[in-house]
Design an enzyme around this catalytic site. Structure first.
Site, PDB file in Angstrom:
ATOM      1  N   LYS A 104      11.484  -4.782  -7.337  1.00  0.00           N
ATOM      2  CA  LYS A 104      10.437  -5.798  -7.229  1.00  0.00           C
ATOM      3  C   LYS A 104       9.155  -5.144  -6.732  1.00  0.00           C
ATOM      4  O   LYS A 104       9.161  -4.398  -5.749  1.00  0.00           O
ATOM      5  CB  LYS A 104      10.896  -6.889  -6.261  1.00  0.00           C
ATOM      6  CG  LYS A 104       9.997  -8.109  -6.206  1.00  0.00           C
ATOM      7  CD  LYS A 104      10.580  -9.144  -5.254  1.00  0.00           C
ATOM      8  CE  LYS A 104       9.679 -10.366  -5.147  1.00  0.00           C
ATOM      9  NZ  LYS A 104      10.215 -11.342  -4.170  1.00  0.00           N
ATOM     10  N   HIS A 106       6.239  -6.855  -5.905  1.00  0.00           N
ATOM     11  CA  HIS A 106       5.358  -7.766  -5.177  1.00  0.00           C
ATOM     12  C   HIS A 106       6.172  -8.485  -4.101  1.00  0.00           C
ATOM     13  O   HIS A 106       7.402  -8.466  -4.126  1.00  0.00           O
ATOM     14  CB  HIS A 106       4.728  -8.794  -6.135  1.00  0.00           C
ATOM     15  CG  HIS A 106       5.746  -9.669  -6.809  1.00  0.00           C
ATOM     16  ND1 HIS A 106       6.486  -9.244  -7.887  1.00  0.00           N
ATOM     17  CD2 HIS A 106       6.173 -10.933  -6.528  1.00  0.00           C
ATOM     18  CE1 HIS A 106       7.306 -10.212  -8.273  1.00  0.00           C
ATOM     19  NE2 HIS A 106       7.141 -11.249  -7.467  1.00  0.00           N
TER      20      HIS A 106
END
Length: 225
Positions: A104, A106
Site C-alpha cells: 500500500k 498511501h
C-alpha cells in the site's frame, strides 16, 4: 484423538470444507479429497474455526508468542478469528498480522496489515492446509524482511501427510528446514479413522471405494520417512 478433533472433522463436513471426489492441489497433484477453507463463510463458522485453532495452539505451542501471522489471502481471517479465540479462551492478547499481495502506497503504507512485526518478536504462522510445503517458501521471506523476529512454528488445520520436496512429510520437512515446530488440528489419518465406514448424519463419506482411492494416493504421494 481428542474429542474436539473429532468434532472438527464433522465441522469441516458441515461447512462443506472437506470434500471427496476428484481435485487438483496447488502443487499440481490429483487428489481424491480436498480441504477448502474458503468455505468457512459465516460468523459462526469463523468463531468455531478460531476456537479449534486456538485449542491446538494452546496444546502444542502454549502462549509464549507475540504475533499470529496469516499469509494472504486465506490466512487473514484465520489469524483474526484465532487471535480473538485465544483471548476469549485463554486470556492471551496476541497481535494478528497478515501481508498484502501488493504494498500500500498511501495511508498506512507498507505490505502488512494488522499489528507490526518488531525486533525480538516470536511469530507463529497460521495456514489452512499444507500439501507439499511450497507456500511456506513465500511466507518466510516476508516475515524475515520486516524485523529480526523468531518464527517459532507453523499450525495448519489439516496435515495431508504427503511428501514435501523429499521423502519426509511436508510438515516435518518444513520443521527441519526452518528449525521450528509444526502442528495441525487433525491429520488425514484422523479423518480416515473417524469417517471410514462410520455414517455421519446418515451418510458414509469414506466407504470402500473412497478408502481405496485414498490409499492409492498415499502410495504415490504419502510420506515415506
Amino acid at each position: 484423538m481428542e474429542e474436539y478433533q473429532k468434532e472438527f472433522i464433522h465441522f469441516m463436513i458441515d461447512s462443506q470444507v472437506l470434500k471427496f471426489g476428484d481435485f487438483v492441489t496447488k502443487s499440481g497433484r490429483k487428489t481424491p479429497f480436498f480441504v477448502n477453507t474458503g468455505f468457512y463463510r459465516t460468523g459462526m463458522q469463523l468463531k468455531k474455526l478460531g476456537e479449534y485453532y486456538a485449542r491446538t495452539i494452546h496444546d502444542q505451542f502454549g502462549t509464549d508468542f507475540d504475533v499470529l501471522f496469516g499469509p494472504a489471502y486465506k490466512g487473514i481471517p484465520l489469524s483474526v478469528a484465532t487471535s480473538i479465540a485465544l483471548h476469549d479462551l485463554y486470556g492471551v492478547d496476541v497481535r494478528y498480522c497478515s501481508n498484502r499481495k501488493e504494498a500500500k502506497d498511501h495511508g498506512e503504507k507498507g505490505i502488512l496489515l494488522g499489528g507490526p512485526i518488531e525486533d525480538g518478536d516470536r511469530v507463529l504462522i497460521i495456514e489452512d492446509v499444507t500439501t507439499a510445503g511450497t507456500s511456506i517458501k513465500e511466507t518466510m521471506p516476508i516475515i524475515k524482511a520486516q524485523a529480526k523476529a523468531d518464527v517459532v512454528g507453523l499450525v495448519v488445520s489439516v496435515d495431508r501427510m504427503e511428501r514435501g520436496q523429499g521423502e519426509k512429510g511436508a510438515l516435518e520437512e518444513i520443521g527441519e528446514t526452518y528449525q521450528m515446530k509444526t502442528a495441525s488440528i487433525v491429520k488425514m489419518s484422523d479423518v480416515v479413522e473417524e469417517l471410514y465406514q462410520k455414517p455421519y448424519q446418515g451418510k458414509v463419506y469414506i466407504g470402500e471405494d473412497e478408502k481405496a482411492r485414498i490409499d492409492a494416493y498415499y502410495e504415490k504421494y504419502g510420506a515415506r520417512a
